[in-house]
Scaffold this active site. Structure first.
Site, PDB file in Angstrom:
ATOM      1  N   LYS A  76      42.188  25.530  38.224  1.00 47.47           N
ATOM      2  CA  LYS A  76      40.924  26.076  37.332  1.00 47.47           C
ATOM      3  C   LYS A  76      40.606  24.431  36.841  1.00 47.47           C
ATOM      4  O   LYS A  76      41.266  23.473  36.218  1.00 47.47           O
ATOM      5  CB  LYS A  76      41.074  26.762  36.438  1.00 47.47           C
ATOM      6  CG  LYS A  76      39.908  27.563  35.669  1.00 47.47           C
ATOM      7  CD  LYS A  76      40.360  28.695  34.855  1.00 47.47           C
ATOM      8  CE  LYS A  76      38.984  29.067  34.099  1.00 47.47           C
ATOM      9  NZ  LYS A  76      39.328  30.256  33.068  1.00 47.47           N
ATOM     10  N   SER A 151      36.790  34.404  33.438  1.00 47.56           N
ATOM     11  CA  SER A 151      36.133  33.160  33.814  1.00 47.56           C
ATOM     12  C   SER A 151      36.766  32.337  34.959  1.00 47.56           C
ATOM     13  O   SER A 151      36.307  31.273  35.565  1.00 47.56           O
ATOM     14  CB  SER A 151      36.283  32.223  32.708  1.00 47.56           C
ATOM     15  OG  SER A 151      37.396  31.804  32.309  1.00 47.56           O
ATOM     16  N   SER A 175      40.676  36.481  31.020  1.00 51.68           N
ATOM     17  CA  SER A 175      39.781  35.401  32.236  1.00 51.68           C
ATOM     18  C   SER A 175      40.779  35.163  33.686  1.00 51.68           C
ATOM     19  O   SER A 175      40.476  34.831  34.479  1.00 51.68           O
ATOM     20  CB  SER A 175      39.578  34.159  31.645  1.00 51.68           C
ATOM     21  OG  SER A 175      38.282  34.037  31.056  1.00 51.68           O
TER      22      SER A 175
END
Lengths: 484, 480
Positions: A76, A151, A175
């Site tokens: 990420k 996210s 997330s």
């Protein structure tokens, strides 16, 4: 041979027996990424091939291979990678190249992983649709007109679509778990303090952890095992507990708490039904379901948004456009440079949370908001503690429904916030939680179930999820058939 | 017209003497080229996390014990949020809600009066960077070497009532921190700084007036001038019937004035909250008792012993007690029991201090030993050396070292205490000075001093002055 359906242990076997080389494995993934319309990544790692070739050299010289050797893994884009651009999907850090590796990235590298790319996300982790990105929204591999969740949407989408074998996400309020639920993969939010936050670009420091995403429980658990453990660079990560690498499971004797507050209003009936069917299935295989009530969970979303935003406003104060980050070209004074850089560099949602976070901590309001949220957080923690005297883990849906169409919820932040009802409690209490597919709903889109465990009891979660996975015939089959 | 009493509180910041910074392993050093002692942690890079320096905590606990505080077994750190270019994270890690040390006191001595100044708290925090304003070029340069240097902040209760007391308090704090090796307290390097809070209340009243805080004070004399300026400013306002506005002011020492920095309306809102990147500070069980057990006699205690038990004058006692090296020298000499405290004190406060001030040397830079100093003082007391000869020997001891007896002999400085030798000198002078002798006889006592002076000069200062006086009086009376 569809590598997309392969597990880590199958791929490892192929690498060791030289049916495929690490560079070939990487190339297959890179080709897929090239054809992809998902917008799952922000930056490709230009050193990936070099790392894969190094693994190939080790294979050909017959060296013992570390656990993640040669596997393309996506990271990420809020996790620092030395020399590789790390943007947090923000214009503010558009050109930021970290001078050091995150603790978890160091662990990935020494486990032989090939970091393939940096995945797209909601800006600074703020959002649950992966639409709040300066690089555009991530599309759901199972229906490109829909969101991949967020996210960590890019990471979940990449694993789902076979653009990476595994991925790292970060979970501040759900997330990792929510996009995993929406993409039909397995996602872990580990116990707070089990995994290093060093190099994780902070959103809300007291809530977030780095978590693994994989296509099976075993895959995700393996990755989580690699990245967990103490890091001298993170004083909040000191506990020397690592999940075991081998998982076996039985549901027999397992007591699963079912809190009515997480099966109530706001959660789609179909989702409740699919999750309840999964729980009944587990009951038929030896688990015991314990009805619970955790009334304080009604306040968890408001409590979460106050604490998370307060910390975010503080953590994001440093982006002034001077030392790194976006610097506005329009300014006639230093103050104006700061102001314009921040106005131009941050997106709407980030600004909203900075404002909210500044407000709840400001003089005259801190007592009313932040401190009340902090004491509510303590109540939520003790509520969990009481519950864990009655059960081993607590089950609920992960998300309130299946993946939603892109764009629809953009103007209604509170509705989007309240959809975090099932995931935020584990962050507030620092507990481990896992999300894995248990069936599908509208349009055949996946529905995830969440299990929250006692502190550092990741192993229990893995074995429960693994048992369910093997007894039900595997996740892809479950999603196709709709559930158990 | 109402009489006013000033009420003063101090916040003293002192940099701790640690090898590395508070939250990273960068060196804690003054004077390195700008931005050479920095890393992602102290530069506030995204994702870099602080790691607490244990030594800094120990030093802060030591300071707390020395200042009679309650040490909190468990404390934590908070974030103090404010946006300024010298603070790369946009917050300072400090302690607000639960500091390391609370409720202490420090006793001071001013003009023979003892006074207890209560300490509200001592907490740890990190220093900010340094901004250098170049007015000519119209630019500001930032040096982050100081960023993350460990500090303690000592906050007093408003127990101080004059600039003189403030000065005595600051001196006591500085000497205590230096004696315990907690801080260098080098003013010129900015390693100790203070903020002062001043208000005026009506005499006899319990109600405190509105206070003003003054920042940017970086010398003790600056603190004295700043306080006096502020008292005068507030007094004039009150006398002319105006109200004091609560505000933060900046002291400009070169101009000797303070100016408004921000008013109450623009007060900073620091939005304190517990620092999530660092856990609880939980002190090891035996740390406090261990530090207490190894605590030496503190400068404040020395001062009381010197003045109360040894009868030294306050000003002189302070010069010794507040200087670690001088106090060590003095106490060691005293323990040798060769000379009295007063003689040792006058040598240390006089010649030795003058030498150190002139050269900028430390005692350890000189060749002087405590044994030699004790012997020198003893010889002076017992009349074996005149005070002027003692000065010469001392100067030799400081620059070249050696043995008092040997130097005295080599320089031919031994005091003449042989009555016959002295009588010979006195007789010669009396014969040369009939006029002075006559004057003395007619009642002018000063004339005797003149004669004694001439005798001393004739003996090159070596004659025992008391014996010269005695013999001179006797000879003059005999001739009558």
């Amino acid at each position: 041979m569809d590598l997309r359906k392969m597990t880590v242990s199958q791929l490892r076997e192929m690498l060791i027996s030289r049916k495929i080389s690490a560079s070939e494995l990487l190339s297959v993934h890179l080709e897929r990424i090239e054809r992809s319309q998902l917008n799952a990544y922000i930056t490709l790692n230009d050193k990936a091939m070099e790392a894969a070739r190094e693994i190939d050299r080790r294979i050909s010289s017959g060296q013992e291979l570390p656990p993640l050797a040669g596997l393309p893994i996506a990271v990420k884009d809020n996790i620092s990678t030395k020399g590789l651009r790390t943007t947090c999907a923000s214009k503010m850090l558009e050109n930021y190249i970290p001078p050091f590796d995150a603790g978890v990235v160091e662990k990935l590298r020494s486990a032989g992983a090939v970091i393939i790319d940096k995945t797209n996300m909601d800006e600074f982790g703020m959002g649950s649709s992966s639409e709040n990105s300066t690089f555009g929204p991530v599309r759901n591999p199972r229906d490109p007109s829909r969101s991949a969740g967020g996210s960590s949407g890019g990471s979940a989408a990449a694993v789902c679509a076979g653009e990476a074998v595994l991925a790292l996400g970060t979970d501040t309020g759900g997330s990792v778990r929510q996009p995993s639920s929406m993409c039909g993969v397995v996602g872990i939010k580990p116990t707070y303090g089990s995994t290093s936050r060093s190099g994780l670009i902070a959103f809300a420091s007291s809530l977030e952890q780095v978590g693994a995403i994989g296509r099976t429980v075993a895959d995700a658990a393996l990755l989580q095992g690699v990245i967990s453990g103490p890091d001298p660079m993170d004083p909040t990560c000191v506990i020397k507990v690592k999940p075991k690498n081998s998982i076996q499971g039985t549901l027999s004797g397992l007591r699963i708490g079912v809190p009515k507050e997480l099966f109530g209003e706001g959660i789609s009936d179909l989702t409740k039904d699919v999750v309840m069917r999964a729980l009944s299935f587990m009951e038929r295989h030896g688990a015991k379901l314990i009805p619970l009530s955790l009334p304080e969970l009604r306040y968890s979303v408001s409590c979460y948004y106050m604490i998370a935003s307060a910390e975010a406003a503080s953590n994001l104060g440093r982006y002034d456009g001077i030392r790194f980050g976006h610097a506005s070209s329009e300014h006639s004074s230093l103050a104006e440079l700061f102001r314009n850089s921040r106005s131009e560099g941050f997106g709407r949602e980030v600004k909203r949370r900075i404002l909210l976070g500044t407000y709840v901590l400001s003089a005259g309001y801190a007592e009313k908001y932040y401190r009340r949220a902090a004491s509510m957080r303590a109540k939520i923690c003790s509520g969990f503690e009481t519950s864990f005297s009655k059960c081993h883990m607590i089950a609920s849906p992960t998300a309130t429904g299946v993946a939603f169409p892109l764009g629809i919820k953009r103007d209604d932040p509170t509705e989007l916030y309240s959809a975090d009802i099932c995931t935020v409690p584990a962050n507030l209490a620092g507990l481990p939680a896992i999300s894995f597919p248990c069936g599908s709903g509208e349009g055949g889109l996946p529905i995830g179930i969440q299990l929250v465990g006692r502190k550092f009891a990741e192993d229990q979660l893995f074995s429960a999820a693994y048992s369910f996975e093997s007894l039900s015939g595997g996740y892809e089959q479950l999603i196709t058939s709709g559930g158990v | 017209m109402a009489e006013y009493q000033s009420v003063i509180g101090l916040e003293v910041h002192a940099e701790l003497k640690t090898a590395s910074k508070m939250y990273c392993s960068c060196e804690n050093k003054f004077g390195a080229p700008p931005n050479t002692l920095v890393c992602p942690v102290c530069m506030g890079y995204p994702g870099a996390l602080p790691r607490l320096n244990k030594k800094a905590v120990e030093l802060a606990v030591k300071a707390g014990i020395a200042m009679n505080c309650t040490i909190q077994q468990n404390s934590f750190q908070d974030r103090k949020n404010y946006f300024y270019p010298d603070l790369p994270k946009s917050y300072q890690i400090s302690q607000s809600e639960k500091p390391l040390c609370v409720r202490g006191y420090l006793d001071i001595l001013v003009n023979g009066e003892h006074k207890r100044i209560r300490i509200n708290r001592i907490h740890i925090e990190e220093d900010a960077g340094k901004l250098i304003h170049d007015a000519e070029k119209g630019i500001t340069l930032a040096d982050y070497n100081r960023c993350g240097v460990p500090l303690i902040e000592i906050v007093t209760e408003p127990d101080i009532s004059s600039s003189e007391e403030a000065h005595a308090f600051l001196e006591t704090v500085r000497s205590t921190l230096k004696a315990l090796d907690i801080s260098d307290c080098k003013m010129q390097e900015g390693s100790v700084r203070c903020d002062v809070n001043v208000s005026l209340k009506e005499k006899g009243s319990e109600i405190l007036g509105t206070r003003c805080e003054m920042k940017n004070i970086n010398s003790f004399s600056g603190a004295v001038r700043g306080i006096e300026y502020e008292i005068k400013r507030q007094l004039e306002l009150l006398r002319s019937g105006e109200h004091i506005q609560q505000e933060t002011r900046r002291w400009d020492d070169s101009r000797g004035v303070s100016t408004v920095m921000r008013t109450k309306e623009n007060a900073m809102d620091y939005r304190f909250f517990p620092e999530p990147d660092l856990g609880l500070i939980s002190l090891p069980d035996d740390l406090v008792s261990q530090i207490k057990g190894s605590m030496p006699e503190l400068p404040g205690e020395k001062l009381f012993r010197y003045t109360e038990k040894l009868g030294l004058k306050e000003q002189e006692a302070k010069i010794i007690a507040f200087d670690k090296d001088k106090a060590e020298l003095f106490d060691h000499c005293l323990s040798l029991e060769r000379a009295s405290a007063k003689t040792l004190c006058s040598l240390i406060v006089g010649e030795i201090t003058k030498y150190l001030n002139d050269t900028g040397d430390q005692i350890s830079d000189t060749k002087l030993t405590s044994l030699a100093l004790a012997e020198l003082a003893g010889d002076t007391e017992q009349g074996r050396l005149s005070s002027s000869s003692a000065k010469k020997v001392l100067s030799e001891l400081i620059t070249s070292g050696g043995n008092v007896k040997e130097i005295t002999e080599r320089l031919g400085l031994a005091q003449i205490s042989d009555p016959e030798h002295i009588q010979k000198i006195v007789a010669e002078i009396i014969a040369q000075q009939p006029k002075s002798v006559q004057e003395f006889r007619s009642g002018k006592t000063n004339a005797l001093n003149h004669l004694i002076g001439l005798c001393m000069k004739a003996s090159k200062g070596r004659a025992n002055p008391a014996m010269v006086r005695e013999i001179a009086e006797k000879l003059i009376k005999m001739e009558e």
